[in-house]
Design a protein around this motif. Structure first.
Motif, PDB file in Angstrom:
ATOM      1  N   VAL A  49       0.920  -1.218  -0.131  1.00  0.00           N
ATOM      2  CA  VAL A  49       0.026   0.014   0.008  1.00  0.00           C
ATOM      3  C   VAL A  49       0.811   1.134  -0.134  1.00  0.00           C
ATOM      4  CG1 VAL A  49      -1.803   1.165   1.242  1.00  0.00           C
ATOM      5  CG2 VAL A  49      -1.919  -1.235   1.173  1.00  0.00           C
ATOM      6  N   ILE A  50       1.948   1.400   0.796  1.00  0.00           N
ATOM      7  CA  ILE A  50       2.935   2.464   0.903  1.00  0.00           C
ATOM      8  C   ILE A  50       3.714   2.601  -0.488  1.00  0.00           C
ATOM      9  CG2 ILE A  50       4.931   3.584   2.115  1.00  0.00           C
ATOM     10  CD1 ILE A  50       2.093   3.570   3.678  1.00  0.00           C
ATOM     11  N   ASP A  51       3.971   1.557  -0.745  1.00  0.00           N
ATOM     12  CA  ASP A  51       4.890   1.488  -2.244  1.00  0.00           C
ATOM     13  C   ASP A  51       3.866   2.138  -3.269  1.00  0.00           C
ATOM     14  OD1 ASP A  51       7.212   0.855  -3.551  1.00  0.00           O
ATOM     15  OD2 ASP A  51       6.182  -0.627  -4.581  1.00  0.00           O
ATOM     16  N   LEU A  52       2.536   1.885  -3.414  1.00  0.00           N
ATOM     17  CA  LEU A  52       1.617   2.528  -4.431  1.00  0.00           C
ATOM     18  C   LEU A  52       1.605   3.905  -4.244  1.00  0.00           C
ATOM     19  CD1 LEU A  52      -0.253   1.946  -6.726  1.00  0.00           C
ATOM     20  CD2 LEU A  52      -2.362   1.681  -5.042  1.00  0.00           C
ATOM     21  N   ALA A  53       1.434   4.313  -2.998  1.00  0.00           N
ATOM     22  CA  ALA A  53       1.558   5.790  -2.662  1.00  0.00           C
ATOM     23  C   ALA A  53       3.023   6.419  -3.171  1.00  0.00           C
ATOM     24  CB  ALA A  53       1.489   5.997  -1.140  1.00  0.00           C
ATOM     25  N   ARG A  54       3.741   5.709  -2.961  1.00  0.00           N
ATOM     26  CA  ARG A  54       5.145   6.016  -3.289  1.00  0.00           C
ATOM     27  C   ARG A  54       5.212   6.307  -4.992  1.00  0.00           C
ATOM     28  NH1 ARG A  54       7.732   2.375  -1.117  1.00  0.00           N
ATOM     29  NH2 ARG A  54       8.567   3.333   0.686  1.00  0.00           N
ATOM     30  N   LYS A  55       4.748   5.358  -5.517  1.00  0.00           N
ATOM     31  CA  LYS A  55       4.693   5.243  -6.924  1.00  0.00           C
ATOM     32  C   LYS A  55       3.817   6.519  -7.419  1.00  0.00           C
ATOM     33  CE  LYS A  55       5.453   0.445  -7.595  1.00  0.00           C
ATOM     34  NZ  LYS A  55       4.617  -0.826  -7.878  1.00  0.00           N
ATOM     35  N   GLY A  56       2.826   6.840  -6.737  1.00  0.00           N
ATOM     36  CA  GLY A  56       2.019   7.934  -6.820  1.00  0.00           C
ATOM     37  C   GLY A  56       2.771   9.257  -6.784  1.00  0.00           C
ATOM     38  N   ASN A  57       3.571   9.480  -5.719  1.00  0.00           N
ATOM     39  CA  ASN A  57       4.333  10.485  -5.542  1.00  0.00           C
ATOM     40  C   ASN A  57       5.371  10.776  -6.718  1.00  0.00           C
ATOM     41  OD1 ASN A  57       3.895  12.175  -3.161  1.00  0.00           O
ATOM     42  ND2 ASN A  57       4.555  10.545  -1.906  1.00  0.00           N
ATOM     43  N   LYS A  58       5.868   9.847  -7.221  1.00  0.00           N
ATOM     44  CA  LYS A  58       6.857   9.876  -8.417  1.00  0.00           C
ATOM     45  C   LYS A  58       6.139  10.247  -9.560  1.00  0.00           C
ATOM     46  CE  LYS A  58      10.533   7.250 -10.924  1.00  0.00           C
ATOM     47  NZ  LYS A  58       9.833   7.684 -12.230  1.00  0.00           N
ATOM     48  N   TYR A  59       4.734   9.753  -9.768  1.00  0.00           N
ATOM     49  CA  TYR A  59       4.240  10.106 -11.023  1.00  0.00           C
ATOM     50  C   TYR A  59       3.647  11.669 -11.062  1.00  0.00           C
ATOM     51  CZ  TYR A  59      -0.089  10.602 -14.158  1.00  0.00           C
ATOM     52  OH  TYR A  59      -0.780  10.963 -14.850  1.00  0.00           O
ATOM     53  N   LEU A  60       3.397  12.000  -9.751  1.00  0.00           N
ATOM     54  CA  LEU A  60       3.054  13.385  -9.567  1.00  0.00           C
ATOM     55  C   LEU A  60       4.230  14.401  -9.777  1.00  0.00           C
ATOM     56  CD1 LEU A  60       0.681  15.228  -8.927  1.00  0.00           C
ATOM     57  CD2 LEU A  60       1.363  15.184  -6.521  1.00  0.00           C
ATOM     58  N   GLN A  61       5.413  14.005  -9.115  1.00  0.00           N
ATOM     59  CA  GLN A  61       6.558  14.533  -9.425  1.00  0.00           C
ATOM     60  C   GLN A  61       7.029  14.690 -10.827  1.00  0.00           C
ATOM     61  OE1 GLN A  61       7.737  16.112  -6.673  1.00  0.00           O
ATOM     62  NE2 GLN A  61       9.214  17.423  -7.985  1.00  0.00           N
ATOM     63  N   ASP A  62       6.918  13.647 -11.568  1.00  0.00           N
ATOM     64  CA  ASP A  62       7.356  13.333 -13.071  1.00  0.00           C
ATOM     65  C   ASP A  62       6.686  14.349 -13.743  1.00  0.00           C
ATOM     66  OD1 ASP A  62       9.370  11.986 -12.125  1.00  0.00           O
ATOM     67  OD2 ASP A  62       8.201   9.958 -13.115  1.00  0.00           O
ATOM     68  N   ASN A  63       5.340  14.465 -13.695  1.00  0.00           N
ATOM     69  CA  ASN A  63       4.229  15.306 -14.375  1.00  0.00           C
ATOM     70  C   ASN A  63       4.317  16.710 -13.859  1.00  0.00           C
ATOM     71  OD1 ASN A  63       2.515  13.467 -16.467  1.00  0.00           O
ATOM     72  ND2 ASN A  63       2.956  12.231 -14.661  1.00  0.00           N
ATOM     73  N   ALA A  64       4.519  17.025 -12.690  1.00  0.00           N
ATOM     74  CA  ALA A  64       4.898  18.282 -12.164  1.00  0.00           C
ATOM     75  C   ALA A  64       3.784  19.256 -12.561  1.00  0.00           C
ATOM     76  CB  ALA A  64       6.032  18.956 -12.567  1.00  0.00           C
ATOM     77  N   PRO A  65       2.556  19.022 -12.160  1.00  0.00           N
ATOM     78  CA  PRO A  65       1.468  20.168 -12.844  1.00  0.00           C
ATOM     79  C   PRO A  65       1.525  21.364 -12.143  1.00  0.00           C
ATOM     80  CG  PRO A  65       0.517  18.598 -11.285  1.00  0.00           C
ATOM     81  CD  PRO A  65       1.820  18.262 -11.479  1.00  0.00           C
ATOM     82  N   TRP A  66       2.507  21.671 -11.325  1.00  0.00           N
ATOM     83  CA  TRP A  66       2.343  23.037 -10.934  1.00  0.00           C
ATOM     84  C   TRP A  66       3.497  23.912 -11.786  1.00  0.00           C
ATOM     85  CZ3 TRP A  66       3.674  18.443  -8.478  1.00  0.00           C
ATOM     86  CH2 TRP A  66       5.065  18.380  -8.387  1.00  0.00           C
ATOM     87  N   SER A  67       4.114  23.177 -12.461  1.00  0.00           N
ATOM     88  CA  SER A  67       5.203  23.867 -13.664  1.00  0.00           C
ATOM     89  C   SER A  67       4.362  24.131 -14.742  1.00  0.00           C
ATOM     90  CB  SER A  67       6.473  22.736 -13.808  1.00  0.00           C
ATOM     91  OG  SER A  67       7.124  22.636 -12.671  1.00  0.00           O
ATOM     92  N   LEU A  68       3.488  23.249 -15.211  1.00  0.00           N
ATOM     93  CA  LEU A  68       2.466  23.527 -16.365  1.00  0.00           C
ATOM     94  C   LEU A  68       1.684  24.675 -16.169  1.00  0.00           C
ATOM     95  CD1 LEU A  68       1.704  19.609 -17.324  1.00  0.00           C
ATOM     96  CD2 LEU A  68       3.596  21.136 -18.021  1.00  0.00           C
ATOM     97  N   ALA A  69       1.454  25.132 -14.850  1.00  0.00           N
ATOM     98  CA  ALA A  69       0.559  26.256 -14.548  1.00  0.00           C
ATOM     99  C   ALA A  69       1.207  27.367 -14.041  1.00  0.00           C
ATOM    100  CB  ALA A  69      -0.526  25.883 -13.694  1.00  0.00           C
ATOM    101  N   LYS A  70       2.468  27.493 -14.269  1.00  0.00           N
ATOM    102  CA  LYS A  70       3.109  28.682 -13.749  1.00  0.00           C
ATOM    103  C   LYS A  70       2.619  29.996 -14.024  1.00  0.00           C
ATOM    104  CE  LYS A  70       7.686  26.815 -12.925  1.00  0.00           C
ATOM    105  NZ  LYS A  70       9.119  26.707 -13.549  1.00  0.00           N
ATOM    106  N   THR A  71       2.179  29.997 -15.425  1.00  0.00           N
ATOM    107  CA  THR A  71       1.342  31.684 -15.656  1.00  0.00           C
ATOM    108  C   THR A  71      -0.128  31.006 -16.176  1.00  0.00           C
ATOM    109  OG1 THR A  71       1.929  31.512 -17.774  1.00  0.00           O
ATOM    110  CG2 THR A  71       3.534  32.411 -16.336  1.00  0.00           C
ATOM    111  N   PRO A  72      -0.970  32.106 -16.250  1.00  0.00           N
ATOM    112  CA  PRO A  72      -2.392  31.834 -16.447  1.00  0.00           C
ATOM    113  C   PRO A  72      -2.284  31.228 -18.053  1.00  0.00           C
ATOM    114  CG  PRO A  72      -2.346  33.739 -15.257  1.00  0.00           C
ATOM    115  CD  PRO A  72      -1.004  33.286 -15.404  1.00  0.00           C
ATOM    116  N   GLU A  73      -1.350  31.738 -18.893  1.00  0.00           N
ATOM    117  CA  GLU A  73      -1.075  31.344 -20.216  1.00  0.00           C
ATOM    118  C   GLU A  73      -0.909  30.098 -20.349  1.00  0.00           C
ATOM    119  OE1 GLU A  73      -1.419  35.418 -19.551  1.00  0.00           O
ATOM    120  OE2 GLU A  73       0.021  34.080 -18.930  1.00  0.00           O
ATOM    121  N   LEU A  74       0.129  29.752 -19.700  1.00  0.00           N
ATOM    122  CA  LEU A  74       0.703  28.445 -19.581  1.00  0.00           C
ATOM    123  C   LEU A  74      -0.458  27.338 -19.291  1.00  0.00           C
ATOM    124  CD1 LEU A  74       3.570  26.910 -20.475  1.00  0.00           C
ATOM    125  CD2 LEU A  74       4.277  27.119 -18.011  1.00  0.00           C
ATOM    126  N   GLN A  75      -1.000  27.680 -17.816  1.00  0.00           N
ATOM    127  CA  GLN A  75      -2.151  26.765 -17.465  1.00  0.00           C
ATOM    128  C   GLN A  75      -3.093  26.504 -18.698  1.00  0.00           C
ATOM    129  OE1 GLN A  75      -3.672  27.714 -13.807  1.00  0.00           O
ATOM    130  NE2 GLN A  75      -5.341  26.178 -13.935  1.00  0.00           N
TER     131      GLN A  75
END
Length: 707
Positions: free
Chosen positions: A449-475
């Protein structure tokens, strides 16, 4: 076999004191995980337990506190029941053996065996206290241990060296009730002929359970059976217990280990009128969760009783755990060296799942394990907070910030391999976790179970949605990829709630509230799916699932342990010369002594000549005419080896089956008592002379090299 219903029992705790975390880790937590999983599978399951309110420990506690045995059981039954409830141990019934239904049930069981001619009536001599006018149970007799010289050994065991004893072996025996020297008097009891069931037990266990039961359970049972079984008295001379239902048995009660397991039956009767479906139908799966000290009673004595009675199902499995030590030392209730559950709940309010997590992730499933407050802190902060809680919190924060607080859409044309891989991991995790729980590997299941959460963290970090939304235009440009990422993370969150629910039910409940879903979403059939949260559904703001454990809290708990130990030791010293109308005195901890001097230096080349390997003890037996020697069979990965070890005074053969040890594998063979020994087991020796196995912290492959 396909079972129609499940009956799960957890060992009845003695109502002579509170429960400690060793009890939780050894028995009640794994049982609760198993039951919660079965309920999530929508299976018919009953979870039965209750207080064991008879036996010598109850009367000893009553004398110690100057109250009646009934006062003792009333007090501690309430404390134990409340502790279990607060920790989320979800019994369908928590009964007690002082209830009338239990007395009636156990007396009827005894009467059936008596009428069928099962018992053997015997007269024997037992110790008697003339000052108190009472026959003395083994625990009421104290004296000098013949093995280690401890002056305060019990009549059944020396708690200093661990040797099993009988009252006749004690030197200078005396009554724990009056300090008087006991005398022998004749008394009559009824014996259950275990020897007559030995062959049947061998066929049922040795032949039938080898590949089903845990090695430590199977090994201990086989050792008992190989040693030969003897008739065992099922009655005692006492005023406290279930009265023996015979006209010539005044002043006698049922042996506590006769009536206690029948408590499972009486509690089921109390729970449901359909109790016989769970106890008498062959399509019921009966599972006993216990600690290793109860293996012989649940695997040999109680099944033989059920067989003799007839009409009852036998346990399908008895997944007993080993012991949990505290800060490197064995739990000792007499020395107050324990972490009590009721005190933990006061010191760490609303942190039940934190303890459940640590105890499960460090569970003594295959060998004795050690609980330390530093490890409690590390596992909480580095795993629960930083991995599991962090993923859930980041997902919800980003969903509210970037998706207006609603479950975003999935845009199929932009789904990539990483997205598909994460979806596949949800299904894989479901299969792994359920396989672990079905096979009683709860520690491994929680890791998945913890390993699945760990994989979720990695997926989130790899996709970095916060970086894709640095500006309104970029978002605006990247919103579809942001939606896909957070949609999958939210579906993963829902899956984590389902998978973690058997282990951490309070956490799963919090997650359901955050997701605004009902509890039935936690049904196991939903695990692995990626459409659990509907698109456009609004979710609540995140709440922190766990909090960090601070250094000051750890220090305070360690200080509390040491303080309790000091007080207990002082109290015992003060009571040394008092009349023994109290609990029999225990040996105080040995005073620290200087460590032995270091040996002469050797070179690295000399050290490199030693071949150290990990092995598992498969079989242990005493060597004839050699008090100190045990003959061990070790699984070394590619071979089975025989090693003779001088540890017989420190360990019972049945206690060490399944234990992993470190072996000097290239030591020249040597004959000892005619047995060729191929290797040497490494042991550490404490200042008090106690031996400790040098074992890997985690289970290692047999034959693994120690570097």
């Amino acid at each position: 076999m396909s079972f129609k219903r499940y009956l799960v029992t957890a060992a009845l705790p003695y109502a002579n004191g509170p429960v400690h975390i060793g009890h939780l880790a050894g028995c009640y937590l794994p049982a609760d995980i198993y039951v919660r999983y079965q309920r999530a599978q929508k299976r018919d399951v009953k979870f039965v337990c209750g207080s064991d309110e008879h036996g010598v420990p109850i009367t000893i506690r009553a004398m110690k506190e100057g109250i009646t045995p009934q006062d003792v059981v009333d007090k501690y039954h309430a404390i134990i029941k409340d502790s279990f409830a607060q920790m989320g141990i979800s019994f369908d019934i928590y009964s007690r053996t002082s209830n009338k239904i239990h007395h009636d049930t156990s007396q009827a069981f005894f009467t059936k065996l008596f009428n069928d001619g099962v018992f053997e009536e015997r007269e024997s001599e037992q110790y008697y206290d003339e000052a108190k006018d009472i026959f003395l149970a083994d625990r009421y007799i104290i004296g000098t241990c013949p093995v280690c010289g401890n002056d305060n050994a019990y009549g059944d065991q020396c708690e200093k060296c661990g040797s099993s004893l009988s009252p006749e072996q004690l030197l200078n025996p005396r009554s724990a009730l009056s300090s008087a020297i006991p005398v022998k008097r004749k008394t009559k009891h009824w014996y259950f002929p275990l020897d007559k069931y030995e062959q049947w037990l061998k066929e049922w266990i040795v032949d039938g359970k080898k590949d089903e039961w845990k090695p430590n359970v199977y090994g201990q049972c086989k050792s008992w059976l190989d040693s030969g079984l003897q008739p065992r008295a099922m009655t005692r001379d006492s005023a406290w217990g279930v009265p023996v239902p015979l006209p010539d048995a005044k002043g006698k009660v049922l042996y506590v280990w006769f009536d206690a397991p029948i408590g499972y039956i009486s509690a089921t009767k109390e729970l449901t009128n359909q109790w016989s479906d769970y106890w008498c139908s062959e399509d019921t799966k009966l599972v006993h969760f216990i600690g290793k000290d109860n293996i012989v009673f649940h695997c040999i004595i109680f099944p033989a009783m059920l067989k003799a009675h007839g009409g009852f199902v036998l346990p399908d499995n008895v997944p007993a755990n080993e012991f949990l030590n505290i800060e490197g030392e064995k739990v000792s209730t007499s020395r107050n060296w324990a972490v009590w559950v009721d005190e933990y709940l006061k010191d760490f309010p609303d942190q039940q799942d934190t303890l459940r997590y640590v105890l499960c992730s460090n569970a003594p499933e295959t060998k004795d394990n050690d609980f330390t407050w530093k490890d409690f802190q590390d596992r909480t902060n580095n795993e629960l907070v930083s991995i599991f809680g962090n993923f859930i919190n980041r997902t919800f924060v980003l969903m509210h910030k970037l998706c207006k607080g609603k479950v975003p859409s999935v845009h199929d044309d932009l789904v990539n391999d990483a997205d598909r891989a994460l979806a596949a991991e949800m299904q894989n995790a479901k299969e792994k976790v359920e396989n672990c729980i079905e096979h009683y590997k709860f520690r491994e299941g929680l890791y998945e179970v913890i390993d699945l959460a760990r994989k979720g963290n990695k997926y989130l970090q790899d996709n970095a949605p916060w970086s894709l939304a640095k500006t309104p235009e970029l978002q605006a440009e990247n919103q579809k990829r942001i939606d896909i990422c957070l949609h999958l993370c939210l579906q993963l969150t829902a899956n984590l709630a389902i998978l973690v629910n058997p282990f951490l039910p309070f956490t799963a409940g919090k997650m359901c509230r955050m997701m605004k879903v009902v509890d039935r979403m936690l049904d196991w059939e939903h695990a692995g799916k990626t459409n659990l949260l509907k698109i456009g559904y609004s979710l609540r703001a995140p709440e922190l699932l766990f909090r960090k454990i601070e250094d000051t809290e750890v220090a305070a708990q360690v200080d509390k342990l040491r303080s309790n130990l000091s007080k207990a030791t002082t109290q015992k010293m003060e009571n040394t010369n008092q009349p023994a109308a109290t609990e029999p005195a225990q040996e105080a901890p040995a005073s620290p002594v200087a460590a032995s001097a270091a040996k002469a230096e050797i070179s690295i080349d000399e050290f490199a000549k030693m071949d150290l390997r990990v092995g598992t003890i498969l079989k242990a037996e005493k060597v004839e005419k050699a008090d100190k020697l045990l003959k061990l069979e070790l699984d070394m990965g590619n071979e089975i080896r025989t090693v003779v070890s001088g540890i017989a005074l420190h360990f019972k053969p049945e206690e060490i089956i399944g234990k992993q040890v470190t072996v000097v594998a290239n030591l020249a063979p040597r004959k000892m008592r005619g047995i060729e020994s191929k290797g040497m087991i490494l042991m550490a020796q404490n200042n008090d002379g106690r031996l400790i196995f040098v074992s890997p912290l985690e289970t290692a492959d047999n034959g693994s090299e120690v570097r």
